[in-house]
Design an enzyme around this catalytic site. Structure first.
Site, PDB file in Angstrom:
ATOM      1  N   PRO A  40      38.403  45.015  24.185  1.00 30.38           N
ATOM      2  CA  PRO A  40      37.942  43.787  23.526  1.00 30.38           C
ATOM      3  C   PRO A  40      37.533  42.772  24.600  1.00 30.38           C
ATOM      4  O   PRO A  40      38.327  41.949  25.040  1.00 30.38           O
ATOM      5  CB  PRO A  40      39.173  43.322  22.736  1.00 30.38           C
ATOM      6  CG  PRO A  40      40.328  43.879  23.502  1.00 30.38           C
ATOM      7  CD  PRO A  40      39.866  45.153  24.130  1.00 30.38           C
ATOM      8  N   ASP A 100      39.493  41.183  29.725  1.00 29.89           N
ATOM      9  CA  ASP A 100      40.108  41.969  28.661  1.00 29.89           C
ATOM     10  C   ASP A 100      40.956  41.019  27.814  1.00 29.89           C
ATOM     11  O   ASP A 100      41.974  40.499  28.283  1.00 29.89           O
ATOM     12  CB  ASP A 100      40.962  43.072  29.292  1.00 29.89           C
ATOM     13  CG  ASP A 100      41.532  44.039  28.258  1.00 29.89           C
ATOM     14  OD1 ASP A 100      41.554  43.690  27.057  1.00 29.89           O
ATOM     15  OD2 ASP A 100      41.990  45.139  28.660  1.00 29.89           O
ATOM     16  N   HIS A 101      40.529  40.829  26.578  1.00 26.72           N
ATOM     17  CA  HIS A 101      41.184  39.836  25.719  1.00 26.72           C
ATOM     18  C   HIS A 101      42.591  40.267  25.311  1.00 26.72           C
ATOM     19  O   HIS A 101      43.377  39.454  24.800  1.00 26.72           O
ATOM     20  CB  HIS A 101      40.339  39.582  24.467  1.00 26.72           C
ATOM     21  CG  HIS A 101      40.508  38.211  23.893  1.00 26.72           C
ATOM     22  ND1 HIS A 101      41.558  37.385  24.213  1.00 26.72           N
ATOM     23  CD2 HIS A 101      39.754  37.510  22.993  1.00 26.72           C
ATOM     24  CE1 HIS A 101      41.453  36.251  23.555  1.00 26.72           C
ATOM     25  NE2 HIS A 101      40.376  36.292  22.804  1.00 26.72           N
ATOM     26  N   ARG A 102      42.957  41.512  25.524  1.00 27.05           N
ATOM     27  CA  ARG A 102      44.317  41.947  25.223  1.00 27.05           C
ATOM     28  C   ARG A 102      45.313  41.336  26.205  1.00 27.05           C
ATOM     29  O   ARG A 102      46.502  41.180  25.891  1.00 27.05           O
ATOM     30  CB  ARG A 102      44.421  43.470  25.280  1.00 27.05           C
ATOM     31  CG  ARG A 102      43.556  44.198  24.267  1.00 27.05           C
ATOM     32  CD  ARG A 102      43.626  45.696  24.491  1.00 27.05           C
ATOM     33  NE  ARG A 102      43.169  46.053  25.841  1.00 27.05           N
ATOM     34  CZ  ARG A 102      43.251  47.277  26.354  1.00 27.05           C
ATOM     35  NH1 ARG A 102      43.786  48.256  25.638  1.00 27.05           N
ATOM     36  NH2 ARG A 102      42.803  47.530  27.566  1.00 27.05           N
ATOM     37  N   ILE A 112      44.174  38.587  28.616  1.00 30.56           N
ATOM     38  CA  ILE A 112      43.758  37.228  28.972  1.00 30.56           C
ATOM     39  C   ILE A 112      43.360  36.452  27.724  1.00 30.56           C
ATOM     40  O   ILE A 112      42.559  36.932  26.912  1.00 30.56           O
ATOM     41  CB  ILE A 112      42.578  37.255  29.958  1.00 30.56           C
ATOM     42  CG1 ILE A 112      42.882  38.157  31.150  1.00 30.56           C
ATOM     43  CG2 ILE A 112      42.220  35.842  30.397  1.00 30.56           C
ATOM     44  CD1 ILE A 112      44.057  37.716  31.978  1.00 30.56           C
TER      45      ILE A 112
END
Length: 574
Positions: free
Chosen positions: A368, A546-548, A550
């Site tokens: 993501p 990586d939105h998981r 950050i």
């Protein structure tokens, strides 16, 4: 004697198979352990001959350079060979014993003569054919031959440049001497253990060779004498006793239990996957033998496991709805042979570098990813660079703005360690890196490659500029080694003066962030103190993450912090 793991080319690897057993008598260079990393499977050879007395590792263990693999008794092999001969001599008639003594005297005389002839052999020198070391891959291409027939070379001098799908590696000379013959040509595909050069060694090397050959000759003569004595001892026995004696001799010899190279290759062909992929398959409950690999040599990647699961779920859902099996994934390309519809077409092969990068790029399908944009005022930094570049140019150093970007980003990563981390396989932890190994994207004719500068947090801008230049040159000359491409914790992709105002760089899994830098341009900026616009040099920054791991707010703070460091590099000293 302990046999330790050599330099594996990676920090650690998993023991995939143990190819010997306790009690086996092995020769030097016999394969003893099969290890497997995310990059390749490698057979580790024994550095000495002897009898295996202990195996210090098990299948599934993680090993690194210097790990003790097995223990050998180097004297047991010779003792076992002499024991049957001693028994046969005691059982032989008296006249046979006398013949054996006579043979021993002749052997001693031969040994004395061979020792006297050693200096002459050492002076003359002997030609030795050498084989390629373990390349880390099944095969690779000879990119360049760096010596010629007749050249005098030193030990460890680079003599061959080998290029694989992963990187280019220089093969060092196994000994010092004179090149007598080169057995390969540029463009040839070569494999591990293939003969590639003939070298006439120097005096010291020839002495060793002469001694080895003399010892081998003595061992062969002794073996023949023992065989003759055994046959003479059996001659007076009934036929049945002779058969029993031969059977006992056969059983007394150690049985070879290790797998052959063909058997190992067959196993690798059945399931070709790295430890991380095997671990994920176990977690997902997948039978890995049912998964089709999409990488080179049908190697199974993590994306192949995800595709396999998706295919199974799609098949089950479709079967439940209509009883029909529906294939998953993108459909095949349409037939483009009809020029009236598609026009004229041309097929071009991708480079090996492009082919091997496709599976890595596909990992972004599962990330993501979000991109944060910002700009940095580098007017004062560019002025400082202009003052310094003249002196560095005189030293042969090219000082570009990229060196400042690398240093500023490395400092920011030490202050915001979450961007210098990896997400664990089970998605429950993050692994924080205590050092900053910066990947630098470099464009080459064959495609994009990312060499790594290690421990950037401890280096100054001058040293960073030196290493950027060295790595860029090696990348374009195809001389990067495997270690030059491994271990990155964060990546920077700079488009320099190519144009553009911003772009979305792709996160290089398993990293969680990448910083893109576009072309700096002069722009009007408002000066509140002077109450007027003034021209400033502005550098666009693009941070993908990586939105998981950050959050968006953290990304904005991190990018703004890098911009402030680039505006005034003196902040790094605080």
């Amino acid at each position: 004697m302990e046999i330790k793991a050599p330099d594996l080319g990676v920090d650690s690897a998993e023991v995939s198979e143990i190819m010997v057993q306790v009690g086996d008598v092995i020769e030097k260079d016999d394969n003893i352990i099969l290890i497997e990393s995310d990059k390749a499977s490698v057979e580790v050879p024994s550095s000495a001959a002897g009898k295996v007395t202990n195996i210090n590792v098990e299948v599934g263990d993680q090993v690194s350079e210097g790990t003790v693999l097995i223990e050998l008794d180097s004297d047991s092999s010779a003792d076992e060979e002499q024991a049957p001969a001693a028994e046969e001599q005691s059982a032989a008639p008296q006249d046979e014993s006398q013949e054996a003594k006579s043979a021993d005297e002749q052997d001693k005389q031969t040994e004395s003569e061979s020792q006297q002839s050693k200096p002459a052999a050492a002076e003359a020198g002997q030609a030795t054919t050498h084989a390629l070391p373990d390349l880390g891959v099944d095969e690779a291409q000879v990119a360049e031959i760096m010596v010629s027939v007749g050249d005098t070379i030193s030990a460890d001098q680079s003599i061959l440049l080998i290029e694989s799908d992963k990187a280019s590696v220089e093969v060092p000379a196994p000994e010092a001497g004179k090149v007598e013959k080169i057995l390969v040509e540029a463009g040839d595909m070569v494999t591990n253990g293939q003969d590639f050069i003939v070298i006439v060694g120097d005096g010291g090397a020839e002495t060793d060779t002469s001694e080895t050959k003399t010892t081998d000759s003595q061992a062969q003569d002794s073996s023949k004498d023992n065989e003759k004595q055994s046959q003479a001892a059996d001659a007076g026995k009934p036929k049945q006793q002779q058969t029993e004696s031969q059977s006992a001799q056969t059983q007394s010899k150690p049985q070879q239990r290790k797998l052959t190279e063909a058997q190992v290759n067959e196993k690798l062909t059945d399931v070709y996957a790295g430890p991380a992929v095997r671990k994920l398959a176990r977690q997902l409950g997948i039978d890995i033998t049912q998964v089709n690999g999409s990488a080179l040599n049908d190697r199974i990647l993590k994306e192949d496991l995800f595709a396999h699961v998706k295919d199974k779920l799609s098949t089950q859902k479709a079967a439940a709805a209509s009883g029909n099996v529906v294939s998953s994934g993108l459909p095949s390309l349409p037939d483009m042979s009809n020029a009236e519809i598609w026009g004229e077409t041309e097929t071009q092969d991708l480079s090996r570098l492009q082919k091997v990068s496709i599976p890595q790029l596909n990992y972004n399908t599962y990330l993501p990813q979000v991109t944060q944009f910002d700009v940095a005022d580098i007017t004062d930094t560019e002025k400082l660079r202009g003052e310094l570049k003249g002196g560095m140019k005189a030293e042969g150093i090219g000082l570009t703005i990229l060196a400042f970007i690398v240093k500023a980003t490395a400092h920011a990563l030490t202050q915001h360690p979450r961007f210098n981390s990896h997400l664990s396989d089970d998605n429950t932890q993050i692994i924080l890196r205590k050092t900053v190994n910066m990947g630098i994207a470099v464009a080459t004719d064959d495609g994009l490659i990312v060499p790594v500068i290690k421990d950037v947090q401890d280096k100054g801008i001058k040293q960073i500029a030196i290493e950027i230049g060295e790595l860029a040159t090696k990348a374009r000359d195809k001389k990067l080694g495997t270690k030059d491409l491994q271990g990155a914790s964060f990546t920077i992709s700079s488009q320099g003066n190519l144009g553009g105002t911003a772009f979305t760089p792709l996160v290089n899994w398993p990293q969680v962030g990448i910083l893109g830098a576009s072309e700096a341009t002069m722009q009007p900026r408002w000066n509140a103190d002077k109450q007027t616009f003034e021209p400033r040099l502005m550098l666009p920054l693009s941070l993908s993450y990586d939105h998981r791991v950050i959050n968006g707010a953290d990304a904005a703070v991190f990018t703004r912090y890098i911009a402030s460091l680039l505006a005034d590099p003196r902040r790094i000293l605080l």
